[in-house]
Scaffold this active site. Structure first.
Site, PDB file in Angstrom:
ATOM      1  N   HIS A 247      13.805  34.140  65.317  1.00 50.66           N
ATOM      2  CA  HIS A 247      15.233  34.422  65.530  1.00 50.66           C
ATOM      3  C   HIS A 247      16.096  33.160  65.720  1.00 50.66           C
ATOM      4  CE1 HIS A 247      14.164  38.661  66.118  1.00 50.66           C
ATOM      5  NE2 HIS A 247      13.249  38.272  66.987  1.00 50.66           N
TER       6      HIS A 247
HETATM    7  O1  RIB Z   1      16.248  39.208  70.281  1.00 52.61           O
HETATM    8  C1  RIB Z   1      15.782  37.914  70.051  1.00 52.61           C
HETATM    9  C2  RIB Z   1      16.389  36.953  71.023  1.00 52.61           C
HETATM   10  O2  RIB Z   1      16.017  37.301  72.344  1.00 52.61           O
HETATM   11  C3  RIB Z   1      15.880  35.516  70.828  1.00 52.61           C
HETATM   12  O3  RIB Z   1      16.868  34.607  71.243  1.00 52.61           O
HETATM   13  C4  RIB Z   1      14.704  35.438  71.757  1.00 52.61           C
HETATM   14  O4  RIB Z   1      14.449  34.113  72.207  1.00 52.61           O
HETATM   15  C5  RIB Z   1      15.204  36.267  72.916  1.00 52.61           C
HETATM   16  O5  RIB Z   1      15.986  35.420  73.728  1.00 52.61           O
END
Ligand code: RIB
Ligand code: CA
Length: 341
Positions: A270
């Site tokens: 992500h």
């Molecule tokens: O949903 C994914 C996000 O939530 C990313 O930033 C992961 O590190 C968590 O913080």
């Protein structure tokens, strides 16, 4: 004789001009950046990615926030990423230990007790900066040239929200806020409709949305299209340096949960998509939309409601990225990790 000197003079002059143009173009492309983060497995990959890119990213500081794990661990993990990247020139400022209003939630089940499954953690050599994250954000953004600082938000948006509440005029220093968070087409990853970063502090996201700063969202809609694969993990491993070993060990653990939960052949990274967006925006596409966040208690708590077809005609307050070039992302990430030890 005169003709030769004249020609040489003209040649030297045009060479000098093109050199000045090239340098000014390169200098103009450098991004003044603050990275706000809750490391977190994918945060650490994003931090290594960013810290390996000093030609494009002038990182003023890392600000940490509670999110995936508690603040003491996210702050330590940010310092670890800085040490692994050989970038102890970048200060780390600890920020908010809890969300603005809601009961704190964490994601140890995804990132491990220490917030970084797959690798051994330890106390890094260099400590935290004296100032807190909110103080650093306010001081930097108030003093910055107008609309000159980009902020990459990789976790709950608590720190920036607190800074905006305390000193609303800091918007003058903000060029753009690029956020990993939210979900529309994809559905949520912590509830059926909410993505973790927004669910962890929807009130903070509302403050940032309402501040009027230029916003770009990289939601699950795009991060779930940029997935690891055996081949992509192999291309990273083939670098055979410390950074690639760390990223391989981190990702091999981190992606298991999503692969199992969604029954997909690979896992998303992500937060690293935010860094790829900053370095090579042409890898991504989306559209300007109206986004609102639901902060009411109930089944849609933390949902981002995106008016993708502009049905309401409301002001378009964010650029919503819904697709990206997955192989281009992994090629860029691999190329940058190769620069680290
Ligand atoms: O949903 C994914 C996000 O939530 C990313 O930033 C992961 O590190 C968590 O913080
Ligand atoms: Ca994160």
């Amino acid at each position: 004789m005169y003709r030769h000197t004249r020609k040489l003079h003209l040649l030297l002059r045009s060479l000098l001009l093109s050199l000045i143009t090239l340098t000014s173009v390169q200098a103009a492309e450098k991004i003044d950046l603050i990275i706000d983060t809750d490391p977190g497995a994918d945060d650490v990959v994003a931090l290594l990615f960013a810290l390996a890119s000093p030609d494009e990213l002038n990182i003023h500081g890392l600000t940490t926030v509670a999110g995936n794990v508690r603040l003491d661990k996210t702050s330590r993990n940010a310092r670890l990423a800085r040490e692994w990247a050989g970038r102890e020139d970048v200060p780390v400022y600890a920020g908010a230990p809890k969300p603005l209003m809601r009961t704190p939630i964490y994601a140890e089940g995804v990132h491990g007790e220490e917030g970084l499954s797959g690798v051994a953690v330890y106390e890094p050599k260099k400590g935290l900066a004296e100032d807190g994250a909110v103080e650093f954000l306010i001081g930097t953004l108030k003093a910055a040239k107008p609309h000159s600082i980009t902020i990459a938000m990789l976790g709950p948006q608590t720190n920036l929200a607190l800074a905006l509440i305390q000193e609303p005029e800091i918007v003058q220093g903000i060029k753009e806020v690029v956020i990993m968070g939210g979900a529309h087409f994809n559905g949520g990853n912590i509830t059926p409709v909410a993505e973790f970063n927004l669910f962890a502090d929807p009130h903070a996201a509302e403050v940032v949305l309402k501040s009027g700063v230029r916003l770009t969202y990289l939601p699950l809609d795009v991060t779930h299209k940029i997935l690891t694969s055996e081949a992509r993990l192999r291309q990273i491993a083939a670098l055979n340096n410390n950074a690639s070993k760390l990223v391989g060990d981190i990702l091999n653990e981190y992606i298991k949960g999503d692969m199992e939960h969604y029954g997909i052949p690979g896992g998303p990274v992500h937060d690293a998509t935010v860094i790829a967006y900053l370095l090579k925006p042409q890898l991504f596409s989306g559209r300007r939309v109206n986004v609102v966040v639901d902060s009411r208690e109930g089944p849609t708590f933390g949902q981002t409601i995106v008016d993708w077809h502009d049905g309401l005609g409301a002001p378009k307050n964010a650029f919503w990225v819904d697709s990206g070039d997955a192989q281009g992302f992994f090629d860029l990430l691999t190329e940058r990790l190769a620069r680290l030890k």
